[in-house]
Design a protein around this motif. Structure first.
Motif, PDB file in Angstrom:
ATOM      1  N   ASP A 141      -4.798   9.475   5.555  1.00  0.00           N
ATOM      2  CA  ASP A 141      -6.054   8.855   5.995  1.00  0.00           C
ATOM      3  C   ASP A 141      -6.589   9.537   7.243  1.00  0.00           C
ATOM      4  O   ASP A 141      -7.116   8.887   8.146  1.00  0.00           O
ATOM      5  CB  ASP A 141      -5.846   7.364   6.260  1.00  0.00           C
ATOM      6  CG  ASP A 141      -4.746   7.104   7.287  1.00  0.00           C
ATOM      7  OD1 ASP A 141      -3.991   8.042   7.601  1.00  0.00           O
ATOM      8  OD2 ASP A 141      -4.641   5.956   7.763  1.00  0.00           O
ATOM      9  N   PHE A 200      -1.006   5.301  -1.060  1.00  0.00           N
ATOM     10  CA  PHE A 200      -2.305   5.936  -0.845  1.00  0.00           C
ATOM     11  C   PHE A 200      -3.403   4.875  -0.720  1.00  0.00           C
ATOM     12  O   PHE A 200      -4.324   4.993   0.068  1.00  0.00           O
ATOM     13  CB  PHE A 200      -2.653   6.851  -2.026  1.00  0.00           C
ATOM     14  CG  PHE A 200      -1.957   8.186  -1.998  1.00  0.00           C
ATOM     15  CD1 PHE A 200      -2.176   9.091  -0.969  1.00  0.00           C
ATOM     16  CD2 PHE A 200      -1.087   8.541  -3.016  1.00  0.00           C
ATOM     17  CE1 PHE A 200      -1.543  10.316  -0.945  1.00  0.00           C
ATOM     18  CE2 PHE A 200      -0.452   9.770  -3.008  1.00  0.00           C
ATOM     19  CZ  PHE A 200      -0.675  10.666  -1.970  1.00  0.00           C
ATOM     20  N   ASN A 201      -3.273   3.844  -1.561  1.00  0.00           N
ATOM     21  CA  ASN A 201      -4.243   2.763  -1.619  1.00  0.00           C
ATOM     22  C   ASN A 201      -3.507   1.436  -1.737  1.00  0.00           C
ATOM     23  O   ASN A 201      -2.290   1.395  -1.917  1.00  0.00           O
ATOM     24  CB  ASN A 201      -5.171   2.948  -2.832  1.00  0.00           C
ATOM     25  CG  ASN A 201      -5.937   4.248  -2.781  1.00  0.00           C
ATOM     26  OD1 ASN A 201      -6.801   4.439  -1.929  1.00  0.00           O
ATOM     27  ND2 ASN A 201      -5.640   5.160  -3.706  1.00  0.00           N
ATOM     28  N   VAL A 202      -4.237   0.344  -1.666  1.00  0.00           N
ATOM     29  CA  VAL A 202      -3.658  -0.973  -1.901  1.00  0.00           C
ATOM     30  C   VAL A 202      -3.309  -1.095  -3.376  1.00  0.00           C
ATOM     31  O   VAL A 202      -4.097  -0.730  -4.250  1.00  0.00           O
ATOM     32  CB  VAL A 202      -4.639  -2.080  -1.485  1.00  0.00           C
ATOM     33  CG1 VAL A 202      -4.152  -3.446  -1.958  1.00  0.00           C
ATOM     34  CG2 VAL A 202      -4.818  -2.092   0.027  1.00  0.00           C
ATOM     35  N   GLN A 203      -2.099  -1.573  -3.650  1.00  0.00           N
ATOM     36  CA  GLN A 203      -1.627  -1.724  -5.025  1.00  0.00           C
ATOM     37  C   GLN A 203      -1.607  -3.203  -5.413  1.00  0.00           C
ATOM     38  O   GLN A 203      -1.290  -4.064  -4.587  1.00  0.00           O
ATOM     39  CB  GLN A 203      -0.231  -1.128  -5.176  1.00  0.00           C
ATOM     40  CG  GLN A 203      -0.137   0.348  -4.805  1.00  0.00           C
ATOM     41  CD  GLN A 203      -1.007   1.228  -5.679  1.00  0.00           C
ATOM     42  OE1 GLN A 203      -1.227   0.921  -6.853  1.00  0.00           O
ATOM     43  NE2 GLN A 203      -1.493   2.323  -5.123  1.00  0.00           N
ATOM     44  N   ALA A 229      -5.190   1.897   4.596  1.00  0.00           N
ATOM     45  CA  ALA A 229      -5.648   1.445   3.275  1.00  0.00           C
ATOM     46  C   ALA A 229      -5.863  -0.071   3.200  1.00  0.00           C
ATOM     47  O   ALA A 229      -6.903  -0.523   2.697  1.00  0.00           O
ATOM     48  CB  ALA A 229      -4.668   1.905   2.195  1.00  0.00           C
ATOM     49  N   ASN A 252      -0.744   5.753   3.717  1.00  0.00           N
ATOM     50  CA  ASN A 252      -2.085   5.570   4.240  1.00  0.00           C
ATOM     51  C   ASN A 252      -2.137   4.192   4.900  1.00  0.00           C
ATOM     52  O   ASN A 252      -2.457   3.186   4.265  1.00  0.00           O
ATOM     53  CB  ASN A 252      -3.109   5.665   3.104  1.00  0.00           C
ATOM     54  CG  ASN A 252      -4.539   5.476   3.592  1.00  0.00           C
ATOM     55  OD1 ASN A 252      -4.777   5.158   4.756  1.00  0.00           O
ATOM     56  ND2 ASN A 252      -5.497   5.660   2.704  1.00  0.00           N
ATOM     57  N   PHE A 294       0.819  -1.212   0.000  1.00  0.00           N
ATOM     58  CA  PHE A 294       0.000   0.000   0.000  1.00  0.00           C
ATOM     59  C   PHE A 294       0.854   1.263   0.000  1.00  0.00           C
ATOM     60  O   PHE A 294       1.989   1.279   0.470  1.00  0.00           O
ATOM     61  CB  PHE A 294      -0.931   0.016   1.220  1.00  0.00           C
ATOM     62  CG  PHE A 294      -0.220   0.208   2.540  1.00  0.00           C
ATOM     63  CD1 PHE A 294      -0.037   1.457   3.094  1.00  0.00           C
ATOM     64  CD2 PHE A 294       0.288  -0.893   3.232  1.00  0.00           C
ATOM     65  CE1 PHE A 294       0.629   1.630   4.309  1.00  0.00           C
ATOM     66  CE2 PHE A 294       0.944  -0.741   4.439  1.00  0.00           C
ATOM     67  CZ  PHE A 294       1.121   0.530   4.980  1.00  0.00           C
ATOM     68  N   ARG A 336      -8.965  -0.984   5.176  1.00  0.00           N
ATOM     69  CA  ARG A 336     -10.161  -0.542   4.466  1.00  0.00           C
ATOM     70  C   ARG A 336     -10.479  -1.491   3.303  1.00  0.00           C
ATOM     71  O   ARG A 336     -11.637  -1.835   3.054  1.00  0.00           O
ATOM     72  CB  ARG A 336      -9.978   0.888   3.941  1.00  0.00           C
ATOM     73  CG  ARG A 336     -11.264   1.471   3.348  1.00  0.00           C
ATOM     74  CD  ARG A 336     -11.091   2.899   2.874  1.00  0.00           C
ATOM     75  NE  ARG A 336     -10.232   2.965   1.699  1.00  0.00           N
ATOM     76  CZ  ARG A 336      -9.062   3.572   1.658  1.00  0.00           C
ATOM     77  NH1 ARG A 336      -8.585   4.175   2.746  1.00  0.00           N
ATOM     78  NH2 ARG A 336      -8.350   3.591   0.542  1.00  0.00           N
ATOM     79  N   TRP A 337      -9.433  -1.931   2.610  1.00  0.00           N
ATOM     80  CA  TRP A 337      -9.595  -2.879   1.503  1.00  0.00           C
ATOM     81  C   TRP A 337     -10.245  -4.161   2.011  1.00  0.00           C
ATOM     82  O   TRP A 337     -11.152  -4.710   1.372  1.00  0.00           O
ATOM     83  CB  TRP A 337      -8.228  -3.164   0.903  1.00  0.00           C
ATOM     84  CG  TRP A 337      -8.194  -3.976  -0.356  1.00  0.00           C
ATOM     85  CD1 TRP A 337      -8.138  -3.499  -1.638  1.00  0.00           C
ATOM     86  CD2 TRP A 337      -8.189  -5.414  -0.451  1.00  0.00           C
ATOM     87  NE1 TRP A 337      -8.104  -4.549  -2.531  1.00  0.00           N
ATOM     88  CE2 TRP A 337      -8.132  -5.738  -1.839  1.00  0.00           C
ATOM     89  CE3 TRP A 337      -8.227  -6.450   0.465  1.00  0.00           C
ATOM     90  CZ2 TRP A 337      -8.108  -7.051  -2.297  1.00  0.00           C
ATOM     91  CZ3 TRP A 337      -8.220  -7.761   0.015  1.00  0.00           C
ATOM     92  CH2 TRP A 337      -8.166  -8.060  -1.351  1.00  0.00           C
ATOM     93  N   GLN A 396     -13.990  -3.446   2.955  1.00  0.00           N
ATOM     94  CA  GLN A 396     -14.850  -3.285   1.788  1.00  0.00           C
ATOM     95  C   GLN A 396     -15.249  -4.630   1.203  1.00  0.00           C
ATOM     96  O   GLN A 396     -16.325  -4.773   0.610  1.00  0.00           O
ATOM     97  CB  GLN A 396     -14.138  -2.435   0.725  1.00  0.00           C
ATOM     98  CG  GLN A 396     -14.022  -0.965   1.095  1.00  0.00           C
ATOM     99  CD  GLN A 396     -13.140  -0.190   0.139  1.00  0.00           C
ATOM    100  OE1 GLN A 396     -12.377  -0.770  -0.655  1.00  0.00           O
ATOM    101  NE2 GLN A 396     -13.230   1.140   0.189  1.00  0.00           N
TER     102      GLN A 396
END
Length: 519
Positions: A438, A380-383, A412, A409, A378, A415-416, A419
């Motif tokens: 975040d 900003f987000n999970v890659q 992240a 983050n 990760f 959160r992944w 979701q």
């Protein structure tokens, strides 16, 4: 009346209220002083980092040390050296202890000062004045003298490699009294004074003879750095390689290639066997990331057998990574701040290995030993970075670490998972903890909020946050289900295993340090 401060503290602990701002400006949690010093001791290298320079790190360590007992300070120095495999911070903590409790210093000294490099580090720090004094003092001088008189001739030769201060400088500072004529002559030779050459150690006599007439004498058994300026043959270099320590061989593979050592197929096979020897790998106490550094630095002309041997050595170096029951998720931080070298920027001593390499290695090692592991790199987000569990650890680590960039983050990956309504049993996050992308309005970090949501789905889930940078804050409070632990060494895997098995609670890392025996 009820103790207000106590109940306020408990309330804050449950609610997850932040009490610090991290170096990147994000909300965070403070470490308790003992935990903070422990974390600094196993990650700090006193070098310039992404968010702070070396002086700030030094001041943080010194200030934190003021708030722990002398005994805990001594035990932290021992833990950082023996379990964390660190060099600078154990010597620094020992120097702080020298001005606080000479008796405890005497008890900790032999467990921290394990070689000549550590001795010179300690003397350099003491003489710098950064810990409050510029002279060694009576007790530290006596301890240094005792070390000099107690080690073997070969250990003294090894200690003579390096400067600032040199071993000669140290000898001149403390004036050790030799126990016999041989050691007296050796000390004189080491500081450049006239001596009775007939009484010098055999290794030194052989070195001087070889230095004068290389063609007529055998290669002496001395540290190889003492030989490199001499006109050595290809056979000499091969002999140096074959009798060198495991770490010396690992660090000088390109040199051996340039000197023609690998033109001999037999030498290639023997050196490959040295590199993959399980006993020698374990004895060397090398960080796994140092193996990755060596592999990354290999010349394109390096024989395939040598490359393969380094892959084998890596598998051995992390062979104590446990297999965990249930669903495991590993979250390596690949954000921009993780691109900083793990030693910090230190002039000519800066390593090419970055924090992101360490995080990637942890993820790849856990994946290797737990085939159903999910890896969520990760920024900003999970890659999305495809990994193959059957590939070698170094191959997968390279895939992860090559994708670094972006902001941090830490929430992240959680959160992944939320979701997708996932129910992991163990989440391992490896980061510098400098999360800023975040931020929520409210009292808790984004990571704490996401973890609370995940816990509703799987109340038995546990989270391990491996902190690998000496910034001094975390994104998750330590709780029965959350372990904050720091460091680069494979001791971290032992801590994770104990925590997962219920043998280690959130505060146990500090208690393990407290259990260390002082000689």
């Amino acid at each position: 009346m009820a103790n207000k401060s106590l109940f306020a503290s408990l309330k804050g602990r449950v609610a997850g209220k932040t009490d610090a701002i991290n170096k990147s400006g994000g909300q965070a949690y403070k470490y308790e002083n003992q935990h903070k010093l422990s974390q600094l001791a196993v990650t700090g290298t006193i070098g310039d980092l992404h968010y702070q320079d070396a002086q700030v790190e030094l001041e943080t360590v010194l200030k934190t040390a003021e708030h722990v007992t002398d005994e805990f300070l001594a035990k932290t120095a021992i833990y950082a050296r023996q379990q964390g495999k660190m060099k600078d911070l154990p010597a620094l903590l020992l120097a702080v202890l020298a001005s606080r409790d000479p008796v405890l210093l005497s008890r900790a000294f032999p467990q921290v000062i394990t070689n000549g490099k550590m001795l010179r580090n300690f003397v350099q720090i003491m003489r710098s004045g950064q810990t409050g004094r510029k002279s060694l003092g009576t007790r530290p001088k006596a301890l240094v003298r005792g070390w000099l008189n107690g080690v073997s001739d070969y250990q003294l030769l090894q200690a003579s490699i390096g400067n600032d201060p040199s071993l000669a400088d140290v000898i001149k500072m403390v004036h050790p009294k030799p126990d016999n004529a041989e050691r007296e002559a050796f000390y004189a030779w080491l500081i450049g004074k006239p001596c009775d050459a007939s009484k010098l150690p055999t290794q030194v006599k052989e070195y001087l003879a070889f230095k004068e007439k290389p063609a007529e004498n055998s290669l002496p058994d001395v540290p190889f750095q003492m030989l490199t300026h001499l006109p050595l043959s290809k056979q000499d270099w091969t002999e140096i390689a074959l009798r060198g320590s495991w770490n010396m061989v690992r660090m000088n593979l390109n040199t051996f290639l340039r000197k023609g050592v690998f033109e001999d197929k037999k030498a290639v096979k023997e050196i490959a066997n040295i590199l993959r020897d399980p006993k020698r790998v374990k004895k060397a106490n090398a960080f796994p990331y140092q193996l990755l550094t060596s592999y990354q630095a290999l010349s394109h002309e390096m024989p395939r057998q040598i490359r393969k041997a380094l892959h084998n050595a890596m598998e051995i170096a992390v062979s104590n990574v446990p297999a965990f029951d249930g669903n495991v998720v590993v979250c390596p931080d690949i954000s921009g701040s993780m691109s900083w070298p793990v030693t910090g920027a230190r002039g000519g001593a800066t390593t090419a290995t970055r924090y992101v390499d360490v995080a990637a290695l942890v993820a790849a090692a856990v994946l290797r030993h737990n085939k159903k592991t999910t890896v969520l790199p990760f920024d900003f987000n999970v890659q999305s970075i495809p990994l193959e569990p059957r590939d070698t650890i170094m191959t997968n680590a390279r895939r992860l670490s090559n994708q670094w960039g972006g902001g941090t983050n830490c929430s992240a990956p959680l959160r992944w998972l939320n979701q997708r309504r996932e129910k992991p049993d163990l989440v391992i996050l490896v980061s510098d903890n400098e999360s800023w992308a975040d931020q929520y309005r409210g009292s808790a970090t984004g990571m704490m909020k996401e973890w609370q949501e995940l816990k509703h789905r799987n109340p038995k889930a546990k989270l391990v946050c491996i902190d690998i940078a000496p910034y001094g804050t975390t994104q998750m409070q330590s709780r029965p289900d959350v372990l904050n632990v720091g460091g680069f060494s494979d001791a971290v895997f032992k801590q994770i295993a104990a925590f997962v098995d219920g043998k280690l609670d959130a505060d146990q890392w500090v208690r393990e340090i407290k259990r260390i025996k002082l000689n």
